[in-house]
Scaffold this motif. Sequence first.
Motif, PDB file in Angstrom:
ATOM      1  N   UNK A   1       0.835  -1.211   0.000  1.00 19.86           N
ATOM      2  CA  UNK A   1       0.000   0.000   0.000  1.00 19.86           C
ATOM      3  C   UNK A   1       0.863   1.252   0.000  1.00 19.86           C
ATOM      4  N   UNK A   2       1.900   1.255   0.832  1.00 20.54           N
ATOM      5  CA  UNK A   2       2.799   2.417   0.873  1.00 20.54           C
ATOM      6  C   UNK A   2       3.462   2.644  -0.481  1.00 20.54           C
ATOM      7  N   UNK A   3       3.925   1.588  -1.126  1.00 14.75           N
ATOM      8  CA  UNK A   3       4.595   1.714  -2.425  1.00 14.75           C
ATOM      9  C   UNK A   3       3.634   2.223  -3.483  1.00 14.75           C
ATOM     10  N   UNK A   4       2.399   1.737  -3.455  1.00 14.41           N
ATOM     11  CA  UNK A   4       1.417   2.182  -4.442  1.00 14.41           C
ATOM     12  C   UNK A   4       1.105   3.667  -4.271  1.00 14.41           C
ATOM     13  N   UNK A   5       0.895   4.109  -3.036  1.00 18.17           N
ATOM     14  CA  UNK A   5       0.615   5.527  -2.802  1.00 18.17           C
ATOM     15  C   UNK A   5       1.800   6.400  -3.193  1.00 18.17           C
ATOM     16  N   UNK A   6       3.020   5.915  -2.905  1.00 23.31           N
ATOM     17  CA  UNK A   6       4.212   6.679  -3.290  1.00 23.31           C
ATOM     18  C   UNK A   6       4.312   6.793  -4.799  1.00 23.31           C
ATOM     19  N   UNK A   7       3.980   5.710  -5.507  1.00 22.48           N
ATOM     20  CA  UNK A   7       4.004   5.747  -6.976  1.00 22.48           C
ATOM     21  C   UNK A   7       2.982   6.738  -7.518  1.00 22.48           C
ATOM     22  N   UNK A   8       1.774   6.722  -6.953  1.00 21.51           N
ATOM     23  CA  UNK A   8       0.733   7.645  -7.426  1.00 21.51           C
ATOM     24  C   UNK A   8       1.114   9.092  -7.149  1.00 21.51           C
ATOM     25  N   UNK A   9       1.696   9.356  -5.974  1.00 24.25           N
ATOM     26  CA  UNK A   9       2.120  10.721  -5.658  1.00 24.25           C
ATOM     27  C   UNK A   9       3.212  11.198  -6.605  1.00 24.25           C
ATOM     28  N   UNK A  10       4.158  10.305  -6.920  1.00 23.82           N
ATOM     29  CA  UNK A  10       5.224  10.677  -7.849  1.00 23.82           C
ATOM     30  C   UNK A  10       4.668  10.932  -9.236  1.00 23.82           C
ATOM     31  N   UNK A  11       3.694  10.105  -9.663  1.00 20.62           N
ATOM     32  CA  UNK A  11       3.081  10.321 -10.971  1.00 20.62           C
ATOM     33  C   UNK A  11       2.355  11.665 -11.020  1.00 20.62           C
ATOM     34  N   UNK A  12       1.636  12.005  -9.947  1.00 23.30           N
ATOM     35  CA  UNK A  12       0.951  13.304  -9.902  1.00 23.30           C
ATOM     36  C   UNK A  12       1.952  14.452  -9.900  1.00 23.30           C
ATOM     37  N   UNK A  13       3.063  14.272  -9.168  1.00 22.98           N
ATOM     38  CA  UNK A  13       4.075  15.319  -9.117  1.00 22.98           C
ATOM     39  C   UNK A  13       4.696  15.550 -10.495  1.00 22.98           C
ATOM     40  N   UNK A  14       4.972  14.453 -11.197  1.00 26.40           N
ATOM     41  CA  UNK A  14       5.544  14.587 -12.536  1.00 26.40           C
ATOM     42  C   UNK A  14       4.561  15.234 -13.496  1.00 26.40           C
ATOM     43  N   UNK A  15       3.280  14.822 -13.395  1.00 26.58           N
ATOM     44  CA  UNK A  15       2.274  15.417 -14.277  1.00 26.58           C
ATOM     45  C   UNK A  15       2.142  16.916 -14.009  1.00 26.58           C
ATOM     46  N   UNK A  16       2.167  17.297 -12.725  1.00 27.40           N
ATOM     47  CA  UNK A  16       2.085  18.723 -12.393  1.00 27.40           C
ATOM     48  C   UNK A  16       3.309  19.473 -12.905  1.00 27.40           C
ATOM     49  N   UNK A  17       4.498  18.858 -12.774  1.00 26.64           N
ATOM     50  CA  UNK A  17       5.715  19.495 -13.282  1.00 26.64           C
ATOM     51  C   UNK A  17       5.684  19.670 -14.784  1.00 26.64           C
ATOM     52  N   UNK A  18       5.208  18.636 -15.500  1.00 21.63           N
ATOM     53  CA  UNK A  18       5.117  18.751 -16.956  1.00 21.63           C
ATOM     54  C   UNK A  18       4.115  19.823 -17.363  1.00 21.63           C
TER      55      UNK A  18
END
Length: 381
Positions: free
Chosen positions: A155-172
């Motif tokens: 669960x922790x790994x999945x949430x970390x992956x989703x947060x990183x994906x959102x962060x990258x999308x926001x950066x792009x």
Amino acid sequence: MGGSRDLWVRPGRVRDAALACGVLLVVAAGSLNSFIGAAEEPPARKAAGWALIVLACGALNFSRVRPVAAAALTLAATGAYYVVSVNDGALMIALIVALYLVAAEGGLRAAVVLGSLTVIGTGAGTLLGNDDVNAIALFMLTGWVVAVVALGWVRHSRLAFLEEAERRAAGEERLRIARELHDVVGHHLSLINVQAGTALHRFHRDPAQGEAALAAVKESSRTALRDLRATLGILRRADEEAPTAPPPGLDGIGELIGSARSAGLTVRGRVAEAADAPTEVGLAAYRIVQESLTNVSRHAAAAEVTVSVAHGPGELLVEVADDGPGQGPGAQSAGQRGSSGVDGMRERARALGGELTAGPGPDGGFVVRARLPYGNGASTR
């Protein structure tokens, strides 16, 4: 005082309290054997056992702000409970939940250590004569500990992956907005600067040309405001009306050429019809031509510019060439002029699967060439 007060008002505290109360109810229901059909037990010992139940379950209320400390307290209270109580209850449930929450909050090593202590302590109790836990029960407990720690970490790994994906999308998205603002504002402000300088220079010598330059400044500022509003439209909130104006494309390149001419450049243009290019390709071509003309007017001592936009097999070919000092001592500065703009043009081309080159031309001057594939099976209509 402020730190402890923040501990209670932070978001999620109600959810944590509900979890602790829910686990307490389940454990209490599984521990009623201390009252129903119970073995003889002194009242003080029974009260101590229930106090340890409340303490172990209550620690879960802090499992998100202090997960390791809460789990350690639950482990200690659980161990003490099974030593003190004659009628063992279901307090192990609280410890299993605590181990899961430690792993879910990212404390994998702490969860493994606490889980190992749980298994070792239970095994030691079995060796010391606790007949309630045999080898099979100890094996099953080990499986439960491993499973909940693994589930918490997943669960922790999945949430970390989703947060990183959102962060990258926001950066792009921020980069895309910055590139659009650079192209729109930079281009028009450069033209306004050149045209205002022309007006000041010509105002007394040739009032007619000065007036024409001021009219061009007015037109460029009007266009800049229009394009800026359209670009900022992508920052509107979801409940606001979206902009309805279409994005600029090949149809607007003629207007860019006209603005460059009004700034004093001689521009030759050969632009293909817009009907054959997908919208995103037309927008990229427009921005590349816009940025190239901006760089010429701002950095190059060029008198003539050639703009060519043509359709190739499944792609759009864009070329902007000027006759400025693309070679010789000034070549390096010319090659680096508007470097952030050149980088933005390259990013636009790469986003479509194409490429862009910018540098001195073989016969002098500076040349920008871009290949923009229609891509992803986009039809050329």
